[in-house]
Design a protein around this motif. Sequence first.
Motif, mmCIF file in Angstrom:
data_model
loop_
_atom_site.group_PDB
_atom_site.id
_atom_site.type_symbol
_atom_site.label_atom_id
_atom_site.label_comp_id
_atom_site.label_asym_id
_atom_site.label_seq_id
_atom_site.Cartn_x
_atom_site.Cartn_y
_atom_site.Cartn_z
ATOM 1 N N CYS A 1 -8.960 34.072 27.309
ATOM 2 C CA CYS A 1 -7.581 34.592 27.210
ATOM 3 C C CYS A 1 -6.846 33.883 26.078
ATOM 4 C CB CYS A 1 -6.851 34.385 28.528
ATOM 5 S SG CYS A 1 -5.145 34.976 28.517
ATOM 6 N N ARG A 2 -7.009 32.569 26.003
ATOM 7 C CA ARG A 2 -6.299 31.823 24.949
ATOM 8 C C ARG A 2 -6.778 32.255 23.566
ATOM 9 N NH1 ARG A 2 -6.464 27.584 28.906
ATOM 10 N NH2 ARG A 2 -8.520 26.937 28.168
ATOM 11 N N ARG B 1 -8.826 41.782 38.080
ATOM 12 C CA ARG B 1 -7.592 41.118 38.504
ATOM 13 C C ARG B 1 -7.337 39.876 37.662
ATOM 14 N NH1 ARG B 1 -10.083 42.263 43.584
ATOM 15 N NH2 ARG B 1 -8.858 43.674 44.884
ATOM 16 N N SER B 2 -6.054 39.605 37.390
ATOM 17 C CA SER B 2 -5.684 38.374 36.703
ATOM 18 C C SER B 2 -5.752 37.222 37.701
ATOM 19 C CB SER B 2 -4.265 38.487 36.173
ATOM 20 O OG SER B 2 -3.358 38.583 37.250
ATOM 21 N N MET C 1 3.209 39.350 38.350
ATOM 22 C CA MET C 1 3.676 39.342 36.958
ATOM 23 C C MET C 1 2.664 39.981 36.014
ATOM 24 S SD MET C 1 6.642 37.897 36.580
ATOM 25 C CE MET C 1 7.634 37.659 38.037
ATOM 26 N N MET C 2 1.396 40.030 36.437
ATOM 27 C CA MET C 2 0.379 40.490 35.492
ATOM 28 C C MET C 2 -0.369 41.710 36.025
ATOM 29 S SD MET C 2 -0.989 36.971 33.774
ATOM 30 C CE MET C 2 -1.001 36.070 35.298
ATOM 31 N N GLU C 3 -1.154 42.299 35.137
ATOM 32 C CA GLU C 3 -1.869 43.542 35.432
ATOM 33 C C GLU C 3 -2.976 43.357 36.462
ATOM 34 O OE1 GLU C 3 -1.992 46.833 34.050
ATOM 35 O OE2 GLU C 3 0.003 46.348 33.309
ATOM 36 N N ALA D 1 -13.295 46.672 27.992
ATOM 37 C CA ALA D 1 -12.537 46.082 26.882
ATOM 38 C C ALA D 1 -11.053 46.376 27.038
ATOM 39 C CB ALA D 1 -13.054 46.636 25.548
ATOM 40 N N GLN D 2 -10.747 47.630 27.382
ATOM 41 C CA GLN D 2 -9.357 48.034 27.566
ATOM 42 C C GLN D 2 -8.696 47.245 28.694
ATOM 43 O OE1 GLN D 2 -8.554 50.042 25.129
ATOM 44 N NE2 GLN D 2 -6.465 49.542 25.789
ATOM 45 N N ALA D 3 -9.423 47.106 29.813
ATOM 46 C CA ALA D 3 -8.872 46.408 30.977
ATOM 47 C C ALA D 3 -8.624 44.929 30.650
ATOM 48 C CB ALA D 3 -9.821 46.539 32.164
ATOM 49 N N LEU D 4 -9.585 44.300 29.986
ATOM 50 C CA LEU D 4 -9.418 42.881 29.625
ATOM 51 C C LEU D 4 -8.194 42.686 28.746
ATOM 52 C CD1 LEU D 4 -12.694 41.071 28.506
ATOM 53 C CD2 LEU D 4 -11.210 40.566 30.441
ATOM 54 N N LYS D 5 -8.101 43.543 27.716
ATOM 55 C CA LYS D 5 -6.971 43.412 26.786
ATOM 56 C C LYS D 5 -5.649 43.579 27.525
ATOM 57 C CE LYS D 5 -9.374 45.089 22.683
ATOM 58 N NZ LYS D 5 -9.531 46.274 21.829
#
Lengths: 453, 198
Positions: A46-47, A78-79, A88-90, A103-107
């Motif tokens: 993520c970073r 899940r985040s 707070m997150m997707e 790829a879409q989900a990760l982004k």
Amino acid sequence: MGWVRHLSGSLADPPEVLGGKAHGLVLLHRLGLPVPAGVVVTTDACRAFLRDGELPAGLLDELVTAVGTLGASTVAVRSGAAVSMPGMMETILNLRPTPETLAQALKSVFASWHTPRARTYRTLHGIPHDLGTAVVVQRMVLGDRDSASGSGVAFSRDPTTGENAPFGEVLFGHQGSAVVSGRSLTGPLRELDREPVVRQGLFAALRRLEQHYRDACHVEFTFESGELWLLQVRPGGFTGAAAVRLAVDLADEGVLTRAEALVRVAPHHLQHVRTPRIASDADVIARGLGVCPGVAVGRVAVTSDEAVRLAAEHPVVLVRPETSPDDIRGLAAATGIVTARGGPASHAAVVARSMGKPAVVGVADLVVGPRSVAFAGNDIGVGATITIDGTSGDVVLGTPPVVTAGADEHLRRLLDWADEVSGESSERPEAERLAAAHAVLGARPSPGPGDVA
Amino acid sequence: MNSPVLHALRCVGSTGLARLASFTGLTESDVESELIDLAVIGHVTHVFGGWSLTEAGRAADAAATEGELEPAGTRPALVAAFDDFLVLNPELLDLCTAWQMRSADGVTTVNDHSDAVYDARVLALFADLHERAVVVIAALAAAVPRFGRYEPRLTTALTRAQAGELACLADSVDSFHTIWAELHEDLLATLGIARWGG
């Protein structure tokens, strides 16, 4: 070492790398409890994404390969940061895992770390902005698969009273998101009597997790065609009277020393010990989120005009689909408010707290009509008396028993132990007696031993 | 006929002169004089110690706000700015909640405003959100000019809070939160978006 790990009991990375959610799943594996097969993308990934604006080289290939080994036709994404940031997150459910969709989900999960709202949340709670979130990808287990499927949340003990009995909610035929969002009316845990194998497995898991944490705990679970799966675990989190009773009972059970029990209860908890609550055996007709503590009893009013008019003669509880600015005067006249929509940070919650009125928001299946309200199909006319609990979110028809000092005996014993430790026995406020013992014990205000979430 | 007082009542609900004056920027005596004119034509009524709309008044204001959206491009521009407002809305509510309640040792308690460092942190976040809100309100006002009034109102509430009037963020009838909620209601009313379930 790569960006992706398989979730298993031998995974040794700390929560800073795996996130709190995956770290809890590793523990579940280690204790031999049922967890859907899954993988975790580390916070490092993520970073790197947040720094470079694109997925780091090799990540997607690794993830596609790892997810391929799950043998899952659909997955949940899940985040899970090292520090909990609820809502707070997707989260993406029921994803058919192809390279493109993954790829879409990760982004989208990574990018949700930097929404202004999430940034504000972190600033408020002192969470560093450079932590990043891990992402858990697990085989979907289907709580909506058949009549022997469902989802729920469960505590190892009653989080209202601290009583040593599993407590929670279950919803047959639905996925977990329906339980957590409050969109549907859940039933009490005893409905699991329909699925005795699931119930036994769940209760045994809660006992096993308590032994590990030496603390109460909370799990999210799903059962698919009669088979139990645990999706998340978190220790602790009890407050008020429940925190007091839990600490005293754990000392009586020999799990904690008295000194440890004293340290488990923060002086802040004592402020809430005496907040009135609806007794837990009351017949609850609906449940939402309690967002301003206290109990309110009153007659149902469905508009502000009606609240103002009825309040001249009797206490009134205002029941609304959601609040608009017009409801401020209705709430001013009422003793409490119930709304169908909204969360802990809704307009209704903000206004209720500004007036110190008990409030329950987000009551699923509440329909407000012109002359009556329907809670899950039960019609209740304007003028009927209801009672609401702004701590638990319970709504009860009539006037149920209200408990104000349920922890009295436990509280008395805990404070006696505190006086023994501090060597003082003068007449002082309860929080001071506890704080004096903490000072002697050198306690820092810290969470329980296993608090990773 | 566009009447700011009529529209204020549609957004605020039944209320008195002070809140209508605050909403419209008119003096209380001007508000009262307009209310009397509106009462004569049956658009408002005085009940329970406050003024409220009649059905005819509600219909008249709905027609007026529909008229505001008629010029080409107005509605799409307002909708686009409303979407930006909806992004800010949950964050504003988080901030109001953080101002009222805070978490200590895992327990959520009422913020008694004894911790100046915490309060300053929340206030700074309000100021940051306000800067972004000013941009959104400018976009709303570019579509329908009367939305520009919300900017000085919110600025005043924030400035008063920064000067030490703690109730001006979330806990008074002319607080930042109340004005924000009025703006939200105004947008729903103007765009003709019904609130869910009633």
